[in-house]
Design an enzyme around this catalytic site. Structure first.
Site, PDB file in Angstrom:
ATOM      1  CE1 TYR A 223      55.287  59.315  37.374  1.00 10.00           C
ATOM      2  CE2 TYR A 223      56.233  59.292  35.172  1.00 10.00           C
ATOM      3  CZ  TYR A 223      56.324  59.595  36.511  1.00 10.00           C
ATOM      4  OH  TYR A 223      57.462  60.179  36.992  1.00 10.00           O
TER       5      TYR A 223
ATOM      6  CE  LYS B 193      64.733  63.355  33.075  1.00  9.11           C
ATOM      7  NZ  LYS B 193      64.059  64.134  34.093  1.00  9.11           N
TER       8      LYS B 193
ATOM      9  CG  ASP C 267      66.741  68.833  39.750  1.00 11.03           C
ATOM     10  OD1 ASP C 267      67.384  68.473  38.745  1.00 11.03           O
ATOM     11  OD2 ASP C 267      65.748  68.216  40.179  1.00 11.03           O
TER      12      ASP C 267
ATOM     13  CE1 TYR D 227      58.636  64.102  38.910  1.00  9.14           C
ATOM     14  CE2 TYR D 227      60.723  64.451  37.794  1.00  9.14           C
ATOM     15  CZ  TYR D 227      59.784  63.600  38.337  1.00  9.14           C
ATOM     16  OH  TYR D 227      60.002  62.241  38.314  1.00  9.14           O
TER      17      TYR D 227
HETATM   18  C1  LIG Z   1      63.849  63.615  35.488  1.00 15.91           C
HETATM   19  C2  LIG Z   1      64.140  64.541  36.597  1.00 15.91           C
HETATM   20  C3  LIG Z   1      64.540  64.082  37.866  1.00 15.91           C
HETATM   21  C4  LIG Z   1      64.605  62.604  38.202  1.00 15.91           C
HETATM   22  O1  LIG Z   1      65.563  61.924  37.474  1.00 15.91           O
HETATM   23  P1  LIG Z   1      65.433  60.324  37.272  1.00 15.91           P
HETATM   24  O2  LIG Z   1      66.690  59.940  36.552  1.00 15.91           O
HETATM   25  O3  LIG Z   1      64.193  60.109  36.490  1.00 15.91           O
HETATM   26  O4  LIG Z   1      65.351  59.738  38.632  1.00 15.91           O
HETATM   27  C5  LIG Z   1      64.837  65.013  38.839  1.00 15.91           C
HETATM   28  N1  LIG Z   1      64.754  66.330  38.594  1.00 15.91           N
HETATM   29  C6  LIG Z   1      64.390  66.828  37.377  1.00 15.91           C
HETATM   30  C7  LIG Z   1      64.354  68.301  37.168  1.00 15.91           C
HETATM   31  C8  LIG Z   1      64.052  65.953  36.350  1.00 15.91           C
HETATM   32  O5  LIG Z   1      63.643  66.433  35.168  1.00 15.91           O
END
Ligand SMILES: *Cc1c(COP(=O)(O)O)cnc(C)c1O
Length: 424
Positions: A16, A273, A244, A143
């Site tokens: 970014y 993550k 997610d 997101y």
């Molecule tokens: C960081 C994140 C993603 C994307 O993961 P990357 O490993 O950066 O591709 C997807 N969903 C959520 C909720 C996130 O915080």
């Protein structure tokens, strides 16, 4: 300027970030526990866990040992037609830790990819039953990642859909719930998503949500009843629910997974993550055998996805050690302690007129300002005081490693206070 930093500025594209007018980058030489060491031998206390991931701190002995051991066996091998111990061990652990219906694991290489995989699973689930359901339903301010399908279900304003218009698939966005996690529940919060679901029920493959915490899109914490109600709607209309948990998974909100606050089960779960303790890129998309079998009993006979580095053994070894640490349950006390300190200190920031709102949940603390913050000057100020915090838009937030000491936490909080005092 240091020669290498100059090269970085001229030739390396950071996330970014503008190439014509780049923000300053700090050179990290090493890191240990909750501290980053930068080039002039200065230590910074990390308030970000490297974007939610390094929950057990940097240079963790157990995770280091597990990777070193695996390095001597095999660093990488294809996952097509071959399996290996670290992957088997990891999926056994994920089986145990996630909700009882989730027992079929697809390993992939990043969070965004795990979201792509979840969406493909949902589409193929309907395709196998001779149905075309091309739409996803989600809420604004969300997101889900930066790849195309993930971006298409990310908030249309925050992710600048306009740049990619004509190429991005267009999905359906409901109003996000207004009821806050710690507030009372307003039944009207379900009206928007419920109406859109009813109007588009023949077209929708799945609802996808970040449970409880809307992360990078808003840093907002919503009421658990919203999740319970969405689960009921999905059951009523026979639509899949994808959660997610890439940001929230593995303890960050005070529960191992945020969906546990609402006592529901997702049909498909994304984790990433903190899965490897923030050591390497690894993610998983987990579903039930029933959904997996439905996909595979259709005309395509298999699931059409296979990343080259699927189930990378080194990444699995890191994840196995990280989950071993999780399974000692020390994280519960650590997160409770961070939440206790945040709950006692964040309300004090409300005395500053430029602060609009504060929010605390688990090991997450957020300050929302009335105006966007100047990232570069904020970071300069923080680095001078020996802390690492990276705000975005009008949000200053902390999500430190779980192992952070009280003294380090107080230093992070003091630095933010000093900054706000200066702006006053
Ligand atoms: C960081 C994140 C993603 C994307 O993961 P990357 O490993 O950066 O591709 C997807 N969903 C959520 C909720 C996130 O915080």
């Amino acid at each position: 300027m240091n020669k290498d930093l100059n090269f970085d500025k001229q030739h390396i594209w950071h996330p970014y970030t503008s190439t014509s007018n780049p923000l300053k980058n700090y050179l990290v030489k090493s890191a240990k526990k909750s501290k980053l060491k930068i080039d002039n031998n200065k230590f910074l206390i990390d308030g970000m866990s490297s974007w939610w991931s390094t929950i057990h701190g940097y240079n963790n002995k157990k995770i280091n040992k597990s990777i070193k051991k695996q390095l001597k066996n095999v660093s990488h091998v294809m996952f097509g037609g071959i399996t290996h111990d670290p992957a088997i061990e990891l999926c056994k652990k994920l089986n145990k830790l996630t909700s009882s219906n989730l027992d079929t694991h697809f390993l992939c290489c990043s969070g965004s990819v795990s979201v792509e995989v979840a969406l493909k699973m949902a589409l193929q689930f309907w395709h196998s039953q001779n149905k075309i359901r091309p739409k996803f339903l989600t809420i604004k301010n969300s997101y889900h990642g930066d790849t195309f399908a993930a971006m298409s279900i990310t908030d249309p304003d925050n992710s600048m859909h306009s740049i990619y218009k004509g190429f991005l698939p267009e999905h359906i966005f409901a109003e996000p719930p207004k009821s806050q996690f710690n507030g009372s529940w307003n039944k009207k919060d379900i009206a928007s998503i419920s109406k859109l679901l009813d109007e588009n029920k023949e077209d929708i493959a799945a609802i996808i949500l970040e449970p409880i915490v809307q992360g990078a899109g808003a840093m907002r914490f919503y009421h658990k009843n919203f999740l319970t109600e969405v689960r009921k709607l999905c059951d009523k209309y026979n639509i899949l629910l994808i959660l997610d948990e890439i940001a929230t998974g593995f303890g960050r909100t005070g529960k191992l997974f945020a969906y546990e606050h609402a006592k529901i089960q997702p049909d498909i779960l994304c984790v990433g993550k903190a899965l490897t303790g923030g050591y390497m890129s690894l993610a998983a998309t987990i579903t039930s055998k029933k959904i997996a079998d439905t996909i595979c009993n259709g005309p395509s006979q298999c699931f059409m996805h296979g990343p080259t580095f699927m189930g990378n053994p080194l990444a699995c070894a890191a994840a196995n050690a990280s989950l071993d640490i999780i399974m000692t349950n020390k994280w519960q006390k650590q997160v409770q302690n961070i939440e206790y300190i945040f709950s006692n200190t964040f309300p004090k920031f409300l005395k500053y007129e430029l602060v609009k709102d504060i929010r605390v949940l688990g090991a997450i603390g957020v300050i929302e300002l009335h105006h966007n913050i100047n990232i570069e000057s904020f970071q300069k100020f923080c680095v001078k005081q020996g802390v690492w915090i990276r705000p975005f838009k009008n949000l200053i937030y902390l999500m430190p490693p779980f192992i952070i000491s009280n003294k380090e936490l107080l230093k992070l909080l003091k630095t933010i206070d000093n900054y706000l005092k200066r702006l006053r």
